[in-house]
Design an enzyme around this catalytic site. Structure first.
Site, PDB file in Angstrom:
ATOM      1  N   CYS A  87       0.821  -1.212   0.000  1.00 30.78           N
ATOM      2  CA  CYS A  87       0.000   0.000   0.000  1.00 30.78           C
ATOM      3  C   CYS A  87       0.852   1.257   0.000  1.00 30.78           C
ATOM      4  O   CYS A  87       0.341   2.348  -0.182  1.00 30.78           O
ATOM      5  CB  CYS A  87      -0.896   0.054   1.221  1.00 30.78           C
ATOM      6  SG  CYS A  87      -2.025  -1.309   1.323  1.00 30.78           S
ATOM      7  N   ASP A 116       2.390   2.468   2.617  1.00 28.48           N
ATOM      8  CA  ASP A 116       2.699   2.931   3.958  1.00 28.48           C
ATOM      9  C   ASP A 116       2.391   1.873   4.996  1.00 28.48           C
ATOM     10  O   ASP A 116       1.429   1.135   4.893  1.00 28.48           O
ATOM     11  CB  ASP A 116       2.078   4.293   4.312  1.00 28.48           C
ATOM     12  CG  ASP A 116       0.677   4.462   3.799  1.00 28.48           C
ATOM     13  OD1 ASP A 116      -0.011   3.455   3.643  1.00 28.48           O
ATOM     14  OD2 ASP A 116       0.287   5.624   3.586  1.00 28.48           O
ATOM     15  N   CYS A 135       5.434   8.103   3.388  1.00 30.34           N
ATOM     16  CA  CYS A 135       5.774   9.436   2.902  1.00 30.34           C
ATOM     17  C   CYS A 135       6.005  10.392   4.059  1.00 30.34           C
ATOM     18  O   CYS A 135       5.899  10.021   5.231  1.00 30.34           O
ATOM     19  CB  CYS A 135       4.657   9.945   2.012  1.00 30.34           C
ATOM     20  SG  CYS A 135       3.093  10.052   2.880  1.00 30.34           S
ATOM     21  N   CYS A 180      -3.080   9.177   6.261  1.00 30.92           N
ATOM     22  CA  CYS A 180      -1.914   8.972   7.121  1.00 30.92           C
ATOM     23  C   CYS A 180      -2.323   9.091   8.594  1.00 30.92           C
ATOM     24  O   CYS A 180      -1.831   8.341   9.444  1.00 30.92           O
ATOM     25  CB  CYS A 180      -0.827  10.005   6.825  1.00 30.92           C
ATOM     26  SG  CYS A 180      -0.142   9.855   5.178  1.00 30.92           S
TER      27      CYS A 180
END
Lengths: 402, 296
Positions: free
Chosen positions: B35, B37, B62, B106
């Protein structure tokens, strides 16, 4: 040292000589090239000169084969839609799985409208599957559209050969040569390529100007109809300053062709070798034996591209990445996926693209800066321990969902 | 380039509590390398008080994934487990002075890692019920899976329906083509075809009084947070989808005013299930532009 720009496949700096050549066409030379008076006449001559300069760069037989457009994307759309409209009985197109979105998104859209799209795959080095390509050529195909060089890896497709094959099968051939023009010698007169797209801002001309090369007697239907500009094949008042700029940029690109393929290539090779010598679990993607002289795409395993770019940027270095996060999507680059690059590496690809403005000292600096950045991010990564990846990262990191 | 706040950049460049944690007794792993992350949250919990003594993270991802992880560890340190479970993804985003809509996932990942780590400490199994799809509406960070599920669950058939139920498409409207495509696909599954001229099914309407009460209630809930920073907010008036408020004390004229208003607007939209615009009134009405910026 100032900022280091290694993202020339995204866009290039406009050459100062190009800007200088353009300036008069914003001020005293403001006439419309179509006008009958002297204001227009001089401007018309400038456009004519620029057309000849572009013709020389791409080796076109006639200057009338050069059609100025607003960008590479417009040239791509014009070419593909023209082939479909000129041959309404043909309902298929062939392209590759690694094209630029300018072609791929259009193809996807055409699929929704009922066309059949064949996407020819590539191998692990990004080389096209020629047998599959051959097998898809038929009288049902309106156009085969393949990029000359890949924007992410620089991998070169044998488009001249592919155009011959298309021609034998009676299929029109278009190439998106946005990355190739100005970096590779091109002589269209000696090829069977029917249509070619190029974009000014990739070769030190301004943004907002492109060209569609249309081989004489290729059947054509314009995208924009209206005035008689570009012989009625692309209506709309000419973007004269940008056309003049592109003309000079084409001439300069031709002058620097040898430099690009010797000095720039050497710096690119040094950059890649310098990084790979110091960073474990990293490799160059694409066909390293046949790629653009200015491009190196390096995959760093177990870290994520956007994080690398942010740290590079902090150190004044501009590059780009095929990671999902840089585009805001959830998937890494379609080019990396088509090549079968594993997910452990695909998210961590970084593209360095040089230009004739790149200097040796800049390359040295990048070689110094990259290894500690990679080490720093790997230290944060749950897939990395000490100086190497975990033996079985899938087992060591076992999320309750994926 | 993403428009990251200074705080996001700061936490990315200098992440707090990074690396393995010795003696961790609650570990939450979420995400995966495919994915793009993945986050491991490690907690050291005092068994007597159930207080989090220390928190560390390891993240593959990221800039904003790393910053969110760093922020999360700072937020939960010193909290009891129950307090920590009350931390929402919005709290993580707020701690970082906001995240771009494409990056809100995130902060969601951070909250999920927290739930997973607490479950791990307590010997429970935690399973995630949230699947993420491609981002469709960038104004409100709504993905394709949520839109599809909502269309199915509520038998929706128009773009307006989708906006009423999910907020998707309620901002700049650029994603309407994408929403129409999803509608066409889901409608085809139930043997219908998408009709762009169809009338929206009336949204489950809240009475006027209930709606105003809900607005008051939501603003009451926000006030303690602002009061902690010596600010305050007052509801002035409601006119259709415009909610007029007045920022007081330290909030008034604060550089963060636009961010605060954006957060208030987001909370109100969530509470009401409809799109509303929060408009500041009084001396600092210019911040209105800032509030709009958060929606587009």
């Amino acid at each position: 040292m100032g900022p280091i720009y290694l993202d020339n496949n995204a866009t290039t700096q406009c050459d100062p000589r190009v800007i200088e050549a353009m300036m008069p066409y914003f001020t005293e030379q403001f006439g419309n090239p179509s006008s009958m008076h002297s204001f227009g006449n001089k401007v018309g001559l400038a456009v004519k000169k620029a057309r000849a300069q572009v013709q020389t760069l791409i080796g076109a037989e006639h200057d009338s084969e050069v059609i100025f457009t607003s960008c590479g994307t417009e040239s791509d759309s014009t070419a593909i839609l023209s082939a479909l409209r000129a041959q309404p009985e043909r309902k298929e197109i062939i392209t590759s799985a690694v094209e630029h979105p300018a072609v791929l998104s259009l193809a996807e859209h055409l699929e929704k409208e009922g066309y059949t799209v064949h996407r020819v795959g590539v191998d692990g080095k990004g080389r096209i599957d020629l047998d599959d390509y051959r097998s898809k050529l038929s009288a049902n195909v309106a156009v085969a559209s393949f990029m000359w060089a890949n924007n992410e890896t620089g991998t070169i497709f044998p488009v001249e050969h592919m155009a011959e094959l298309a021609h034998e099968a009676g299929v029109m051939f278009h190439t998106d040569a946005v990355q190739a023009v100005g970096k590779l010698p091109i002589d269209l007169a000696s090829t069977k390529i029917d249509m070619l797209s190029l974009s000014g801002h990739k070769l030190h001309a301004p943004k907002g100007i492109g060209v569609l090369y249309l081989k004489r007697s290729t059947r054509f239907r314009p995208l924009l109809r209206g005035g008689h500009q570009e012989r009625g094949r692309r209506a709309g008042t000419e973007n004269v300053p940008a056309i003049v700029g592109l003309g000079l940029a084409a001439e300069l690109a031709l002058e620097h062709m040898a430099f690009e393929n010797t000095t720039v290539r050497r710096m690119r090779d040094q950059l890649q070798a310098g990084i790979l010598a110091q960073v474990p679990n990293a490799f160059a993607t694409g066909d390293v034996d046949s790629r653009l002289p200015n491009t190196a795409n390096i995959a760093f395993e177990y870290i994520e591209g956007e994080a690398i770019l942010l740290l590079l940027n902090k150190d004044g270095i501009a590059a780009s990445s095929g990671s999902a996060c840089t585009s805001g999507s959830l998937e890494p680059s379609h080019v990396m996926r088509a090549m079968g690059i594993p997910y452990t590496a695909a998210h961590g690809t970084v593209r360095f693209s040089l230009s004739r403005h790149t200097r040796d000292c800049e390359i040295e600096r990048v070689i110094q800066v990259v290894p500690p950045i990679v080490a720093r991010l790997r230290k944060l990564s749950p897939y990395w321990a000490g100086d190497k990846p975990l033996a079985e990262p899938d087992k060591a990191f076992a999320p309750s969902y994926a | 380039m993403w428009d990251y706040s200074e705080k996001v950049k700061e936490h990315f460049y200098n992440p707090r509590n990074a690396g393995p944690l010795d003696g961790a007794n609650g570990i939450g792993d979420v995400g995966s390398i495919s994915c793009g992350d993945a986050l491991r949250l490690m907690l050291k919990v005092d068994p007597d008080s159930e207080r989090i003594l220390d928190a560390h993270f390891q993240t593959f991802g990221c800039g904003s994934a790393i910053a969110s992880s760093s922020a999360l560890t700072e937020i939960v340190k010193g909290m009891t487990l129950d307090e920590a479970l009350g931390v929402s993804n919005q709290d993580i985003a707020d701690y970082l002075d906001g995240l771009p809509p494409e990056k809100m996932h995130c902060s969601v990942m951070g909250r999920e890692a927290l739930q997973a780590a607490v479950a791990n400490y307590r010997g429970e199994t935690w399973s995630d019920d949230h699947e993420e799809g491609a981002l469709v509406c960038k104004c409100f960070a709504i993905d394709a899976v949520l839109i599809e599920d909502t269309i199915r669950a509520n038998q929706l058939s128009t773009v307006e329906d989708v906006t009423n139920y999910t907020k998707a498409g309620g901002g700049c409207a650029a994603c309407h083509e994408g929403i129409e495509e999803i509608l066409a696909r889901v409608l085809a599954e139930r043997g219908e075809s998408f009709d762009p001229t169809a009338k929206a099914t009336p949204a489950p309407a809240m009475g006027n009084l209930a709606r105003i009460r809900k607005i008051e209630q939501t603003i009451e809930q926000i006030r303690p947070t602002l009061q902690r920073d010596r600010g305050d907010i007052e509801l002035i008036d409601v006119d259709g989808n415009k909610i007029f408020v007045s920022l007081k004390g330290a909030c008034s004229g604060c550089q963060m005013e636009a961010v605060t208003l954006g957060g208030v607007q987001q909370k109100l939209i969530e509470a009401l299930g409809e799109f509303v615009k929060v408009v500041p009134v009084g001396a600092h009405a210019h911040a209105r532009d800032g509030a709009c910026a958060t929606e587009a």
